[in-house]
Motif scaffolding. Structure first.
Motif, PDB file in Angstrom:
ATOM      1  N   VAL A  52       0.848  -1.210   0.000  1.00 41.65           N
ATOM      2  CA  VAL A  52       0.000   0.000   0.000  1.00 41.65           C
ATOM      3  C   VAL A  52       0.879   1.254   0.000  1.00 41.65           C
ATOM      4  O   VAL A  52       0.645   2.190  -0.773  1.00 41.65           O
ATOM      5  CB  VAL A  52      -0.937   0.034   1.239  1.00 41.65           C
ATOM      6  CG1 VAL A  52      -1.785   1.293   1.211  1.00 41.65           C
ATOM      7  CG2 VAL A  52      -1.826  -1.175   1.277  1.00 41.65           C
ATOM      8  N   SER A  53       1.917   1.256   0.843  1.00 45.17           N
ATOM      9  CA  SER A  53       2.785   2.440   0.945  1.00 45.17           C
ATOM     10  C   SER A  53       3.497   2.701  -0.379  1.00 45.17           C
ATOM     11  O   SER A  53       3.606   3.858  -0.814  1.00 45.17           O
ATOM     12  CB  SER A  53       3.813   2.248   2.069  1.00 45.17           C
ATOM     13  OG  SER A  53       3.168   1.950   3.280  1.00 45.17           O
ATOM     14  N   VAL A  56       1.018   4.208  -2.744  1.00 42.31           N
ATOM     15  CA  VAL A  56       0.722   5.610  -2.402  1.00 42.31           C
ATOM     16  C   VAL A  56       1.884   6.515  -2.829  1.00 42.31           C
ATOM     17  O   VAL A  56       1.681   7.598  -3.381  1.00 42.31           O
ATOM     18  CB  VAL A  56       0.450   5.751  -0.883  1.00 42.31           C
ATOM     19  CG1 VAL A  56       0.443   7.209  -0.451  1.00 42.31           C
ATOM     20  CG2 VAL A  56      -0.876   5.079  -0.531  1.00 42.31           C
ATOM     21  N   ALA A  57       3.123   6.033  -2.599  1.00 40.49           N
ATOM     22  CA  ALA A  57       4.298   6.850  -2.933  1.00 40.49           C
ATOM     23  C   ALA A  57       4.455   7.016  -4.439  1.00 40.49           C
ATOM     24  O   ALA A  57       4.873   8.065  -4.922  1.00 40.49           O
ATOM     25  CB  ALA A  57       5.555   6.214  -2.344  1.00 40.49           C
ATOM     26  N   GLY A  59       2.082   7.048  -6.585  1.00 43.58           N
ATOM     27  CA  GLY A  59       0.910   7.717  -7.145  1.00 43.58           C
ATOM     28  C   GLY A  59       1.186   9.051  -7.823  1.00 43.58           C
ATOM     29  O   GLY A  59       0.855   9.210  -9.010  1.00 43.58           O
ATOM     30  N   PRO A  60       1.797  10.031  -7.129  1.00 47.66           N
ATOM     31  CA  PRO A  60       1.973  11.347  -7.765  1.00 47.66           C
ATOM     32  C   PRO A  60       2.752  11.291  -9.072  1.00 47.66           C
ATOM     33  O   PRO A  60       2.330  11.888 -10.072  1.00 47.66           O
ATOM     34  CB  PRO A  60       2.745  12.145  -6.700  1.00 47.66           C
ATOM     35  CG  PRO A  60       2.415  11.482  -5.412  1.00 47.66           C
ATOM     36  CD  PRO A  60       2.224  10.030  -5.724  1.00 47.66           C
ATOM     37  N   LEU A  63       0.674   9.471 -11.748  1.00 53.75           N
ATOM     38  CA  LEU A  63      -0.474  10.279 -12.172  1.00 53.75           C
ATOM     39  C   LEU A  63      -0.017  11.407 -13.092  1.00 53.75           C
ATOM     40  O   LEU A  63      -0.632  11.671 -14.128  1.00 53.75           O
ATOM     41  CB  LEU A  63      -1.178  10.878 -10.953  1.00 53.75           C
ATOM     42  CG  LEU A  63      -2.096   9.942 -10.183  1.00 53.75           C
ATOM     43  CD1 LEU A  63      -2.461  10.549  -8.839  1.00 53.75           C
ATOM     44  CD2 LEU A  63      -3.351   9.678 -10.991  1.00 53.75           C
ATOM     45  N   ALA A  64       1.086  12.064 -12.703  1.00 56.44           N
ATOM     46  CA  ALA A  64       1.569  13.197 -13.498  1.00 56.44           C
ATOM     47  C   ALA A  64       2.010  12.740 -14.885  1.00 56.44           C
ATOM     48  O   ALA A  64       1.847  13.479 -15.863  1.00 56.44           O
ATOM     49  CB  ALA A  64       2.724  13.877 -12.767  1.00 56.44           C
ATOM     50  N   GLY A  66       0.713  10.329 -16.527  1.00 57.62           N
ATOM     51  CA  GLY A  66      -0.438   9.818 -17.275  1.00 57.62           C
ATOM     52  C   GLY A  66      -0.344   8.333 -17.576  1.00 57.62           C
ATOM     53  O   GLY A  66      -0.997   7.841 -18.496  1.00 57.62           O
ATOM     54  N   VAL A  68      -1.076   5.777 -15.392  1.00 61.20           N
ATOM     55  CA  VAL A  68      -2.098   4.950 -14.737  1.00 61.20           C
ATOM     56  C   VAL A  68      -3.413   5.050 -15.514  1.00 61.20           C
ATOM     57  O   VAL A  68      -3.886   6.157 -15.786  1.00 61.20           O
ATOM     58  CB  VAL A  68      -2.339   5.402 -13.283  1.00 61.20           C
ATOM     59  CG1 VAL A  68      -3.365   4.511 -12.618  1.00 61.20           C
ATOM     60  CG2 VAL A  68      -1.049   5.401 -12.504  1.00 61.20           C
ATOM     61  N   PHE A 204      -1.302   0.747  -8.901  1.00 58.06           N
ATOM     62  CA  PHE A 204      -2.526   1.330  -8.330  1.00 58.06           C
ATOM     63  C   PHE A 204      -3.432   0.220  -7.780  1.00 58.06           C
ATOM     64  O   PHE A 204      -3.921   0.299  -6.655  1.00 58.06           O
ATOM     65  CB  PHE A 204      -3.216   2.148  -9.423  1.00 58.06           C
ATOM     66  CG  PHE A 204      -4.649   2.513  -9.164  1.00 58.06           C
ATOM     67  CD1 PHE A 204      -5.015   3.220  -8.032  1.00 58.06           C
ATOM     68  CD2 PHE A 204      -5.641   2.164 -10.076  1.00 58.06           C
ATOM     69  CE1 PHE A 204      -6.345   3.562  -7.809  1.00 58.06           C
ATOM     70  CE2 PHE A 204      -6.959   2.501  -9.867  1.00 58.06           C
ATOM     71  CZ  PHE A 204      -7.316   3.201  -8.722  1.00 58.06           C
ATOM     72  N   LEU A 236       7.504   3.946   1.555  1.00 60.45           N
ATOM     73  CA  LEU A 236       7.202   5.224   0.883  1.00 60.45           C
ATOM     74  C   LEU A 236       8.429   5.692   0.099  1.00 60.45           C
ATOM     75  O   LEU A 236       8.323   6.113  -1.055  1.00 60.45           O
ATOM     76  CB  LEU A 236       6.794   6.294   1.904  1.00 60.45           C
ATOM     77  CG  LEU A 236       5.385   6.176   2.514  1.00 60.45           C
ATOM     78  CD1 LEU A 236       5.194   7.231   3.612  1.00 60.45           C
ATOM     79  CD2 LEU A 236       4.299   6.336   1.458  1.00 60.45           C
ATOM     80  N   LEU A 240       8.771   5.863  -4.071  1.00 62.37           N
ATOM     81  CA  LEU A 240       9.192   7.081  -4.779  1.00 62.37           C
ATOM     82  C   LEU A 240      10.301   6.773  -5.775  1.00 62.37           C
ATOM     83  O   LEU A 240      10.248   7.170  -6.938  1.00 62.37           O
ATOM     84  CB  LEU A 240       9.710   8.103  -3.754  1.00 62.37           C
ATOM     85  CG  LEU A 240       8.704   9.045  -3.114  1.00 62.37           C
ATOM     86  CD1 LEU A 240       9.371   9.847  -2.006  1.00 62.37           C
ATOM     87  CD2 LEU A 240       8.150   9.991  -4.166  1.00 62.37           C
TER      88      LEU A 240
END
Lengths: 273, 108
Positions: A52-53, A56-57, A59-60, A63-64, A66, A68, A204, A236, A240
């Protein structure tokens, strides 16, 4: 239980590898924790927490860029999640050893498919040069950036792919693993999703799968805060780094890395039995 | 009251032509994800550094934040897709959220 520093370091490594290939990473972390003396009832929740961590890490950055495809992700997760529920229910009737060996064989087969392919499968299309990367609303299609160009893609064989995801869910529910290592090859080989999009989308979805597992683990009182925060901190950081590296790797290298990790996963599954 | 027509489900314009609302929503999700990441990193580091009672409170809050984020992201997507009129995928998202509810309420 390993020391805090060891937990942080192991979680960092597992999450960076897991995020890089969209595999999750619990399959790397949990066996190591067990070898280092962690109790079985605490090792599995820590593995899920690392997944999960990492998700979450990552994700940004994902997402940026594109990469996912959320619509594909929730569709895959609904199929695999329902399969996992069935798998968990029937798990007592099937020997986990048989399933682990089966999963290892499937992972090796997927690795062989990934090693077999040479070169970039989908080159950028000049008609899409002015597209922004991302998913297209209402569809299982999209485009992602490859060098200076854009590569359009569309999910194919959706029915067969989702049926396969239900099967992956059943197997993972029986064996007690996340199944990210099977979702990526299935999306890539059966549904014709580019490996970078499949890996980011899987990162994700494995986060959702692990969250559902963690809800159950927490209700069973199997989440210990002191060790959990060490795993969160390490994972995390690992997430990253994994997302940054994955963004820069060419698709061919990503495919090879995923294949190599699949071989490692198969070995772990066989050793575990 | 008449509902404002929403062309986005069939509107595949992207890049500079991408509708401003869609660009803003994507930016919102990226910013929210970054905020969660920074808060979780600080929370985990603080939980390891602080003395016992405070460490437990900060640690629990951090773990809840991290574990809740993927489901919150799905919930956000469901709302967004419902607003766009993308009901098919919104229903699939609701099914995923239902799996979480099943995990939370099924007798152990």
């Amino acid at each position: 239980m390993p020391s805090t520093a060891v937990l942080v370091a192991l979680s960092f490594g597992a999450a960076s590898l897991g995020t890089l290939g969209g595999l999750g990473g619990a399959l790397f972390l949990v066996p190591l924790l067990l070898v280092l003396g962690a109790p079985v009832e605490l090792a599995a929740p820590l593995g899920a927490l690392a997944v999960v961590s990492g998700s979450v890490a990552a994700g940004p950055a994902q997402l940026a860029s594109g990469l996912v495809h959320h619509r594909l992700g929730v569709t895959v997760e609904a199929a695999a999640g329902s399969g996992a529920l069935v798998g968990a229910i029937v798990s007592t009737a099937i020997a986990p050893r048989v399933v682990s060996v089966g999963l290892a064989v499937v992972a090796l087969g997927a690795a062989a498919l990934a090693f077999r392919g040479a070169g970039v499968r989908r080159p950028p299309h000049p008609l899409f040069d002015f597209e922004a990367p991302g998913e297209w609303p209402g569809t299982l299609s999209g485009a992602y950036r490859l060098g200076p160009g854009m590569v359009p893609y569309e999910a194919r064989n959706v029915g067969q792919g989702l049926a396969g995801m239900v099967g992956v869910g059943v197997l993972s529910g029986i064996a007690g693993v996340g199944g990210g290592f099977l979702k990526v090859p299935l999306m890539r080989e059966a549904m014709a999703i580019p490996v970078k999009v499949a890996a980011a989308t899987s990162t994700f979805t494995v986060g959702i799968t692990a969250t559902i597992s963690l809800i159950v683990f927490a209700r069973q009182g199997r989440v210990e805060v002191a060790t959990a925060v060490a795993v969160v901190l390490g994972a995390l950081g690992g997430g990253l780094v994994g997302a940054k590296v994955a963004d820069r790797l060419p698709p061919v290298v990503t495919r090879r890395v995923v294949a190599a990790l699949l071989v490692v996963v198969a070995v772990i599954l066989l050793v575990r039995t | 009251m008449t509902r404002r027509p929403n062309p986005e489900p069939d509107d595949h314009r992207v890049g500079d032509a991408m509708p401003l609302a869609r660009r803003r929503r994507r930016a919102h999700l990226v910013v929210a994800s970054k905020v969660v990441l920074v808060v979780a990193l600080l929370g985990a580091a603080a939980a390891l550094a602080l003395p016992s009672p405070a460490a437990t409170v900060v640690g629990v809050a951090t773990v809840v934040l991290v574990v809740g984020t993927p489901m919150a992201r799905v919930a956000w997507l469901v709302v967004r897709w419902l607003r766009l009129g993308d009901r098919r995928f919104a229903l699939v998202g609701l099914a995923v959220l239902a799996l979480g509810v099943v995990a939370a309420v099924t007798p152990l």
